[in-house]
Design an enzyme around this catalytic site. Sequence first.
Site, PDB file in Angstrom:
ATOM      1  NE  ARG A 166     -21.389  -2.137  51.123  1.00  0.00           N
ATOM      2  CZ  ARG A 166     -20.488  -1.468  50.471  1.00  0.00           C
ATOM      3  NH1 ARG A 166     -19.569  -0.647  51.227  1.00  0.00           N
ATOM      4  NH2 ARG A 166     -20.024  -1.800  49.146  1.00  0.00           N
TER       5      ARG A 166
ATOM      6  CD1 TRP B 143     -24.446  -0.950  33.985  1.00  0.00           C
ATOM      7  CD2 TRP B 143     -24.337  -0.812  32.020  1.00  0.00           C
ATOM      8  NE1 TRP B 143     -24.734   0.387  33.853  1.00  0.00           N
ATOM      9  CE2 TRP B 143     -24.842   0.599  32.377  1.00  0.00           C
ATOM     10  CE3 TRP B 143     -24.139  -0.968  30.664  1.00  0.00           C
ATOM     11  CZ2 TRP B 143     -25.128   1.499  31.755  1.00  0.00           C
ATOM     12  CZ3 TRP B 143     -24.268   0.209  29.871  1.00  0.00           C
ATOM     13  CH2 TRP B 143     -24.808   1.485  30.429  1.00  0.00           C
TER      14      TRP B 143
ATOM     15  CE  LYS C 131     -18.398   4.067  43.759  1.00  0.00           C
ATOM     16  NZ  LYS C 131     -18.971   2.770  44.303  1.00  0.00           N
TER      17      LYS C 131
ATOM     18  CB  THR D 122     -23.552  -3.166  38.715  1.00  0.00           C
ATOM     19  OG1 THR D 122     -23.742  -1.851  38.868  1.00  0.00           O
ATOM     20  CG2 THR D 122     -24.361  -3.447  37.445  1.00  0.00           C
TER      21      THR D 122
ATOM     22  CE  LYS E 167     -17.071  -3.142  45.792  1.00  0.00           C
ATOM     23  NZ  LYS E 167     -16.650  -2.129  44.696  1.00  0.00           N
TER      24      LYS E 167
ATOM     25  CG  PHE F 296     -17.528  -0.446  30.804  1.00  0.00           C
ATOM     26  CD1 PHE F 296     -17.053  -1.097  31.804  1.00  0.00           C
ATOM     27  CD2 PHE F 296     -17.947   0.917  31.582  1.00  0.00           C
ATOM     28  CE1 PHE F 296     -17.194  -0.975  33.442  1.00  0.00           C
ATOM     29  CE2 PHE F 296     -18.175   1.134  32.772  1.00  0.00           C
ATOM     30  CZ  PHE F 296     -17.710   0.183  33.843  1.00  0.00           C
TER      31      PHE F 296
ATOM     32  CB  ALA G 166     -14.623  -1.311  52.044  1.00  0.00           C
TER      33      ALA G 166
ATOM     34  CG  PHE H  84     -13.804   1.331  48.319  1.00  0.00           C
ATOM     35  CD1 PHE H  84     -13.957   1.750  49.575  1.00  0.00           C
ATOM     36  CD2 PHE H  84     -14.136   1.819  46.965  1.00  0.00           C
ATOM     37  CE1 PHE H  84     -14.390   3.001  49.639  1.00  0.00           C
ATOM     38  CE2 PHE H  84     -14.748   3.455  47.177  1.00  0.00           C
ATOM     39  CZ  PHE H  84     -15.016   3.795  48.635  1.00  0.00           C
TER      40      PHE H  84
END
Length: 553
Positions: free
Chosen positions: A91, A406, A102, A70, A68, A378, A270, A298
């Site tokens: 945030r 990304w 993470k 990224t 999210k 990915f 969250a 999340f």
Amino acid sequence: MPTDIEIARQATLMPIAEVAGHAGVPEAALIPYGRYKAKIDVGLLPTKPRGKLILVTAISPTPAGEDKTTTSVGLSDALHRIGRKTLLCLREPSLGPCFGVKGGGAGGGRSQVMPMDEINLHFTGDFHAITSAHNLLSAMLDNHIYWGNTLEIDLRRVTWRRVLDMNDRALRQIVGPLGGVSNGFPRESGFDITVASEIMAILCLAADLADLQQRLGDIIVGYRRDRTPVFCRDIKADRAMTVLLKDAILPNLVQTLENNPALLHGGPFANIAHGCNSLIATRTALALADYVVTEAGFGADLGAEKFMDIKCRMGGLAPAAVVLVATVRALKMHGGVAKKDLSAANPDAVRAGAVNLRRHIENVQKFGLTPTIAINHFDTDTDEELAVIQEMAGQFGADAVICRHWAEGSAGAEELARIVAQKADADAPDFRLLYPDDMKLAAKIETVATEIYRAGSVAITEPVRRQLQQWEEMGYGQFPVCMAKTQYSFSTDPGATGAPVGHEIAVREVRLSAGAGFVVAICGEIMTMPGLPRVPSAESIHLDENGQIEGLF
Ligand SMILES: Nc1ncnc2c1ncn2[C@@H]1O[C@H](COP(=O)(O)OP(=O)(O)O)[C@@H](O)[C@H]1O
Ligand SMILES: O=COP(=O)(O)O
Ligand SMILES: [Mg+2]
């Protein structure tokens, strides 16, 4: 592909005063923290909203996260790329996940906010200020008890705990102070992670410094034997706490790898809090830009629901568009594939796992919007797997775009930007909240559990029901609820992936955030103080021979 921090180190950053100029922030409103970070004095900025609000949420994530943050960076850069004046609102990262599982919260690859090392570590000190303000109240509370407890606080009913911005399971439940008379009166208590502090939520929901102080004073720290509440202002801590937070309440201006402006402010998770950046930053951005891209933590069952029912409700906001991030790897997990096998091609598992995507699309539609699906590409994804997601999204009535931000930055999200801008520019959606203010607190909990989580039953024990009723009698019945639940499942079982239905949501505890303005319902085994994994990311974080940080991601 270089690592996140290698990419960050190769970046050419723009002096923050220049970034501010591009964002429409006048020099007089800038409070620099070095060359590449600044707080902004929002009191000197326009307040009339002009922008369209775009929320980035996601399907139920794997432990690594589905991108999210990224995607928010990539989408914001791509909107700039197609000539749209945009401000990104994120945030601030917590040290807990940064040194835990993470990793950081500054995005990744070529879609990051900079300077990522400073942002992921001490940034401008906001989390340290929140931790200090929270623990000042804790210290003054125990001090009041030590010096005679004239407020007659019932030591068995002190609700205010301590916080630390670190994953430390050893602090979850403690007994103290020990050590005899000179240290005070022993009682049970414990620590939460700073992002779960009510003060974090207050900073994110306050309108300004005066409102912040008022909300701090409204915090309930415990109860007397007659069950009447004792407030922070009774302990006389609210003014000193406001002093500690007077800088933290100002949003932070930084830039993306493509030198576009970003406001980072507040950082609640969250799964245990409301998971959204501050109202102050979002309102500031809406007055400065035509498009504001923001995220909620999340999956949509947590962050997006709280963005709508808490942040938008309290802030009078309405999203113009929603982006739902999906990944092949997460859908395979929801299709039953074990974490170690997620990189192996398996289009059938993607198809099976698409039930999770469908559930989140349906849930976002309950708020009046159909999300655009951003398929975060990915390297391990196959064309067949990607095609399955596009096919399924189409069946579920949502547009889906393969995004490569990304690896490519804004160029990889240009198609997404065009679609989202078009939707944001269209007629305002028929935005609606999930429940009205005047619904009973227990009914609000049941509504979220059944409508969003598809629970078949909600177990609320009699003591919890009585506590909710007492808060309604005290005048807090209008508050929204903030569900604390695992991020990995619609149920309270982290292993129940896919789209479970008919399960039971057990509410084990409720907490009143009288200052923040919501009631937290703690469901299942979720912890408000996470633990570290067997091999914390911290083991790989170090300084190289040149004094450069390695291992941050
Ligand atoms: N397409 C991708 N390929 C490889 N790694 C990615 C990709 N997208 C995101 N990541 C990495 O996954 C992690 C989670 O991304 P992030 O945006 O922080 O997710 P969220 O905000 O949803 O938790 C980050 O380390 C990021 O660098
Ligand atoms: O609150 C959690 O946020 P992320 O999903 O960005 O980790
Ligand atoms: Mg994130």
